[in-house]
Design an enzyme around this catalytic site. Structure first.
Site, PDB file in Angstrom:
ATOM      1  N   GLY A  95       4.589  -1.498   1.289  1.00 30.06           N
ATOM      2  CA  GLY A  95       4.245  -2.005   2.612  1.00 30.06           C
ATOM      3  C   GLY A  95       3.414  -0.969   3.335  1.00 30.06           C
TER       4      GLY A  95
ATOM      5  N   GLU B 147       0.685  -3.651  -0.526  1.00 30.47           N
ATOM      6  CA  GLU B 147       0.642  -4.386   0.733  1.00 30.47           C
ATOM      7  C   GLU B 147       0.465  -5.860   0.404  1.00 30.47           C
ATOM      8  OE1 GLU B 147       1.042  -3.685   4.088  1.00 30.47           O
ATOM      9  OE2 GLU B 147       0.639  -5.833   4.248  1.00 30.47           O
ATOM     10  N   ILE B 148       1.178  -6.701   1.137  1.00 35.66           N
ATOM     11  CA  ILE B 148       1.160  -8.127   0.793  1.00 35.66           C
ATOM     12  C   ILE B 148       0.056  -8.883   1.525  1.00 35.66           C
ATOM     13  CG2 ILE B 148       2.803  -8.943   2.545  1.00 35.66           C
ATOM     14  CD1 ILE B 148       4.190 -10.476   0.171  1.00 35.66           C
TER      15      ILE B 148
ATOM     16  N   ASN C 112       3.461  -8.276  -4.120  1.00 39.33           N
ATOM     17  CA  ASN C 112       4.774  -8.531  -3.556  1.00 39.33           C
ATOM     18  C   ASN C 112       5.753  -7.622  -4.280  1.00 39.33           C
ATOM     19  OD1 ASN C 112       7.282  -9.438  -2.819  1.00 39.33           O
ATOM     20  ND2 ASN C 112       6.792 -11.602  -3.019  1.00 39.33           N
TER      21      ASN C 112
ATOM     22  N   CYS D 227       8.084   2.692   4.904  1.00 42.16           N
ATOM     23  CA  CYS D 227       7.827   3.138   6.270  1.00 42.16           C
ATOM     24  C   CYS D 227       7.715   1.956   7.214  1.00 42.16           C
ATOM     25  CB  CYS D 227       6.547   3.944   6.323  1.00 42.16           C
ATOM     26  SG  CYS D 227       6.627   5.397   5.280  1.00 42.16           S
TER      27      CYS D 227
ATOM     28  N   ASP E 113       9.313  -4.413   7.943  1.00 41.91           N
ATOM     29  CA  ASP E 113       9.608  -5.545   8.825  1.00 41.91           C
ATOM     30  C   ASP E 113      11.116  -5.573   9.082  1.00 41.91           C
ATOM     31  OD1 ASP E 113       9.927  -8.015  10.037  1.00 41.91           O
ATOM     32  OD2 ASP E 113       8.337  -8.948   8.836  1.00 41.91           O
TER      33      ASP E 113
ATOM     34  N   THR F  34       1.785   7.889   9.939  1.00 42.68           N
ATOM     35  CA  THR F  34       1.752   6.449   9.712  1.00 42.68           C
ATOM     36  C   THR F  34       1.298   5.754  10.991  1.00 42.68           C
ATOM     37  OG1 THR F  34       4.080   6.318  10.298  1.00 42.68           O
ATOM     38  CG2 THR F  34       3.568   6.423   7.970  1.00 42.68           C
ATOM     39  N   GLU F  35       0.644   4.624  10.811  1.00 44.17           N
ATOM     40  CA  GLU F  35       0.117   3.877  11.960  1.00 44.17           C
ATOM     41  C   GLU F  35       1.267   3.511  12.908  1.00 44.17           C
ATOM     42  OE1 GLU F  35      -3.246   3.126  12.043  1.00 44.17           O
ATOM     43  OE2 GLU F  35      -3.518   4.209  10.167  1.00 44.17           O
ATOM     44  N   GLU F  36       2.352   3.006  12.327  1.00 43.16           N
ATOM     45  CA  GLU F  36       3.482   2.612  13.155  1.00 43.16           C
ATOM     46  C   GLU F  36       4.118   3.831  13.815  1.00 43.16           C
ATOM     47  OE1 GLU F  36       5.047  -0.330  14.097  1.00 43.16           O
ATOM     48  OE2 GLU F  36       3.219  -1.273  13.350  1.00 43.16           O
TER      49      GLU F  36
END
Lengths: 500, 276
Positions: free
Chosen positions: B93, B116-117, B151, B171, B174, B249-251
């Protein structure tokens, strides 16, 4: 119209006389019949009861909550259907010591039977699983059921309930083995906070949640019986098999699971079922059946591919492939169309796609008529023919696979002694629904299906038992589920989008 | 439908070597891991061709051109080009790839893969990796990172061999707040068995989230799994990867901006127990 027998198994209870040929257990809709193969008498007839145990309870609670704001249960259909009609038997297994039978009905209920010496079945217990099981087996310890469901989880259950658990429904026995996600009802606390949601709408939603003080817990009641989750797939699970082999003088047990996403997974058997040993990878379409060949390290697999895999499963290696399924089927169609002009164009359409629905190991006699052999038999959904090959020749360069035609599609197969019993999708009165054969190897390398008239005579009685009411659509769903495992390509989706 | 085509057009207008712009690659942040996406994945790790992803790590052999000719003739038997290194780190992810781009120069000899999905987000990471490679061609940086659309909940064993990975990053996954959706979480007892399968004994799983509930969930499920133990705080503090995970990380940056809390937990893959 008759209801065909969707499942057949042989039980030879140890208490029966030694030379007794055993009892045929056959599932016909919601009925389970036991036929004595010595006399031909139907000795026991059991019908699944309408709406059992936990299902009934959960329906009651649902009706009391109708006024509430609760989200309607997603799968109400199954609950209501089981109220109207008796649930069908969808899986059947016999314990290795032949003392117990396990039947799964499509109300998600696992039912354990005691098999009496004279073939009678006595229902001992009903346990409703969280999801509908798709595979069930009793382990060699004759004490543990392993049971896999479509959602990918594989459970182990004790074959027999302990007395304590029956007397008082105390959940004590199950507390330890529950998966951690099933928590008792705690006051509602949103897991999101103002720090974790940022958009205006999400924050509004969170405020609304906080205002609504205590929501009723939505998670279902935990299972009221002892059970363990052994392993799980995220993909849809299709089949589960137990295998064992000797390493350094000790027996090691394995659980082999197959899924819709082409995987065959080899895990250790409990208590170490969290360890994945490896994967047998190579299928391009769903795997619907895996069959371990006893006494070998070989596994036969099949599904949506037009080939069968023969694996050395402890090494996760594909040893051989039988690629000629389509070719043999086309030959057969060509032959029948050629010889029987009248039948042409009726129900003999070319085989478009193959969906393996069953793989069995059955006894065969050698060329001299006495020596013992085994054969692999493979059925494909809605195909009135069986593929077969002697086990000893599976790994040969051009393994002598053959196709034997039948008048009806094959539903299930079991064997007793040197006899193989084939359950056919016969819905009229014109033919016996279960037919007995003896397999004999030919000097050419092929195998012959010879009718076993003696056993066939004993199966007459089964056809006299009044059949269940047949609902044609429901019957299709009950008998044929493998083809729907095929993934729809995105082209189909495009078409659907355009149409909608 | 003015949205997507315009974005697509803007993406295509970019010159080679330019950095891709995130705004043209945005995609809804949730995907249903149970549905069948139109995914491509190898039938087994043996047939996965990594040469497109890590061209700098393709094993050089004298007669590659002849090999290639032969390959196009019969594709079925051809095995993919040999790589000089195997992937050792997976970021499951990976999103827009913040962690990948931060780790790449720190571990230049280790192959790192993001999974990444979401299609367009995957594209963004691939484009950015390409751009960074050409910008840093002299230093030879960023050759060790790539991203695939996959996935991971279903197809991890299709990409990685047993005991191949030394680090897995999870990281800001969801959080799937609703209890009904908890089975879609990236950490579960059964998925942990799959992570254990592709990991070397001694390898580490890094988790970070700003949702306390999810943090507790991940800790609970990894600690309950017999193949993992939690790494103690001292060791976590000293780990470079933890620092990168927190800040790059972006988040991670977003949580920083919003004054959120970051919960970190690291778990070690234990050796499989002897057979009973």
């Amino acid at each position: 119209m008759n209801h065909p027998f969707q499942l057949v198994e042989i039980a030879k209870p140890p208490a029966a006389q030694r030379d007794h040929p055993g009892y045929l257990l056959a599932a016909c809709g919601s009925k389970l019949l036991s036929t004595c193969l010595a006399t031909g008498n139907v000795v026991s007839e059991w019908t699944a009861d309408v709406g059992s145990g936990q299902v009934a309870v959960s329906n009651d609670t649902e009706s009391t909550h109708v006024g509430g704001s609760e989200r309607p249960a997603k799968k109400q259909k199954t609950g209501n259907a089981s109220l109207a009609t008796a649930p069908n038997v969808i899986k059947l297994a016999i314990s290795p010591n032949h003392q117990h039978a396990v039947a799964v009905t499509d109300d998600k209920c696992v039912r354990v039977f005691e098999i009496h010496a004279e073939g009678k079945l006595l229902e001992l217990s009903q346990r409703t699983m969280p999801k509908r099981p798709c595979a069930v087996q009793v382990l060699p310890d004759n004490a543990t059921i392993i049971c896999g469901d479509k959602f990918g989880d594989v459970y182990s259950l004790p074959l027999l309930l302990e007395l304590k658990a029956i007397e008082d429904d105390s959940p004590m026995g199950s507390t330890e083995s529950h998966p951690p996600q099933q928590e008792a009802s705690t006051p509602f606390k949103p897991s999101a906070s103002m720090q974790t949601v940022h958009t205006k709408r999400n924050r509004k939603a969170l405020e609304a949640q906080l205002k609504q003080k205590n929501l009723t817990p939505k998670s279902k009641a935990p299972l009221q019986f002892d059970h363990k989750v052994l392993l799980g797939h995220v993909s849809m699970l299709t089949d589960v098999a137990y295998a064992s082999r000797e390493v350094d003088g000790k027996q090691r047990g394995y659980i082999i699971t197959a899924d819709r996403d082409e995987h065959i997974r080899i895990s250790r058997a409990p208590p170490q079922s969290h360890v994945i040993e490896g994967y047998c990878l190579g299928h391009r379409e769903f795997v619907s059946k895996v069959c371990v060949i006893p006494g070998t390290d070989l596994l036969v697999s099949g599904g949506g591919d037009d080939w069968l895999g023969i694996w050395q499963w402890p090494a996760f290696k594909l040893l051989a492939r039988f690629d000629q399924m389509r070719a043999l089927l086309h030959d057969l169609i060509a032959k029948t169309n050629g010889s029987n002009v009248e039948d042409q164009g009726n129900d003999k359409e070319p085989i478009e796609q193959i969906a393996v629905s069953g793989i069995w190991i059955v006894p065969a006699t050698g060329q001299d008529g006495t020596s013992k052999e085994h054969a692999v038999i493979v059925a494909c959904e809605k195909v009135p023919a069986l593929f077969y090959c002697p086990v000893s020749k599976l790994l040969e360069q051009d393994a002598p696979w053959n196709l034997r035609q039948f008048r009806y599609p094959i539903l299930d197969i079991t064997s007793v002694g040197t006899t193989t019993l084939v359950s056919l999708d016969v819905r009229g009165e014109e033919q016996q629904r279960i037919v007995a054969y003896r397999l004999k190897m030919q000097s050419s390398g092929g195998t012959d299906f010879q009718c076993d008239e003696e056993t066939n005579a004993k199966l007459m009685g089964l056809d006299c038992v009044p059949s269940d009411i047949v609902d044609a659509k429901g019957l299709e769903d009950l008998l044929y589920g493998a083809a729907s495992l095929r993934k729809r390509g995105h082209q189909d989706e495009d078409v659907a989008e355009e149409a909608g | 439908m003015p949205g997507p085509p315009k974005k697509r057009q803007k993406r295509d207008e970019k010159q080679d070597g330019d950095m891709p712009q995130k705004k043209y690659y945005r995609q809804r942040a949730h995907a249903n891991p149970f549905s069948d996406h139109d995914l491509t994945y190898p039938e087994s790790p043996d047939v996965m061709d990594w040469s497109q992803h890590y061209p700098a790590f393709v094993e050089q052999s004298g007669n590659t051109s002849i090999d290639k000719d032969r390959k196009s003739e019969d594709q079925n038997d051809a095995s993919p080009p040999k790589m000089s290194k195997q992937i050792e780190i997976a970021d499951i992810g990976c999103g827009f790839g913040g962690l990948l781009f931060a780790l790449a120069p720190k571990l230049p000899d280790t192959l790192i893969l993001g999974l990444e999905i979401r299609t367009s987000v995957t594209e963004f990471v691939q484009e950015k990796a390409k751009a960074l490679r050409s910008q840093n061609a002299a230093a030879g940086l960023y050759n060790n990172i790539s991203c695939i659309r996959a996935n991971a909940m279903k197809f991890l064993p299709n990409f990685f061999h047993k005991a191949q990975l030394s680090k897995i990053f999870l990281c800001f996954p969801d959080p799937h707040f609703k209890a009904r959706k908890h089975k879609q979480r990236i950490v579960s007892t059964s998925l942990n068995s799959e992570y254990a399968f592709v990991m070397k004994p001694g390898g580490k799983v890094y988790t970070i989230t700003d949702v306390e509930d999810l943090h507790l969930w991940m800790v609970e499920h990894f600690e309950a799994h017999s193949s993992f133990e939690r790494v103690n705080d001292d060791e976590v503090e000293g780990d470079v990867c933890v620092e990168v995970m927190k800040t790059e990380t972006e988040e991670g940056k977003k949580v920083e901006r919003n004054d959120g809390t970051k919960y970190v937990a690291v778990f070690r893959r234990l050796k499989d127990p002897p057979w009973p």
